[in-house]
Scaffold this motif. Structure first.
Motif, mmCIF file in Angstrom:
data_model
loop_
_atom_site.group_PDB
_atom_site.id
_atom_site.type_symbol
_atom_site.label_atom_id
_atom_site.label_comp_id
_atom_site.label_asym_id
_atom_site.label_seq_id
_atom_site.Cartn_x
_atom_site.Cartn_y
_atom_site.Cartn_z
ATOM 1 N N ARG A 30 -66.030 -16.166 -26.738
ATOM 2 C CA ARG A 30 -65.394 -15.989 -25.432
ATOM 3 C C ARG A 30 -66.291 -14.965 -24.672
ATOM 4 N N THR A 54 -65.604 -20.102 -22.697
ATOM 5 C CA THR A 54 -65.867 -20.384 -23.996
ATOM 6 C C THR A 54 -67.106 -20.847 -24.098
ATOM 7 N N ASP A 97 -65.907 -24.255 -20.184
ATOM 8 C CA ASP A 97 -66.743 -23.910 -21.193
ATOM 9 C C ASP A 97 -68.261 -24.119 -20.800
#
Length: 154
Positions: A30, A54, A97
């Motif tokens: 993260r 992420t 992400d």
């Protein structure tokens, strides 16, 4: 290709998780990205909102992430932004992400020592000598040291 490429500057928020599935090495961690702004009333810098991403790394990049990154280190991540939405237990859920293309330490905050990873040798290519990148000394700067000529490339 219509992909959203981003460059995020932040800090490693979780330890990298490294896996070696059949498809090849993979790592994730993260990334915390906090905006900073000048607070005129307090006459000081203040932290704004923190976004968490992420970060996914694959293949050789995953191996290097696992060996190089620790929680709290400042990094710069470049990659493809993937925003996903889902409904879980009646709640809307969104995640952001980054499929990383490149990751490096942010040298604004400190120093880093680069170490080249070993490469598997190929039988068909002979090893090339490293070129002499050193800058030759000025002819009148230091008479005591002889001038070095660059190495010949064969």
């Amino acid at each position: 290709m219509n992909e959203t490429m981003v460059c995020a500057v932040g800090r490693v928020a979780t330890p990298p998780v490294y896996r070696e599935p059949v498809s090849g090495p993979s790592a994730r961690f993260r990334l915390a990205v906090t905006s900073r702004y000048w607070d005129r009333e307090k006459n000081t810098w203040a932290d704004g909102h923190t976004n968490f991403f992420t970060v996914w790394a694959n293949r050789q990049l995953a191996t290097h992430v696992q060996a190089s990154l620790s929680v709290g280190e400042p990094v710069i991540v470049q990659g493809r932004l993937k925003v996903r939405t889902d409904v879980r237990e009646g709640q809307n859920w969104t995640s952001a992400d980054i499929d990383a293309v490149a990751i490096g330490h942010d040298l604004t905050w400190g120093t880093s020592a680069f170490r080249r990873a070993g490469r598997p040798e190929t039988a068909s290519a002979p090893a090339q000598p490293e070129p002499d990148w050193e800058t030759p000394a000025d002819s009148g700067a230091n008479e005591a040291q002889p001038r070095r000529e660059p190495a010949a490339v064969t």
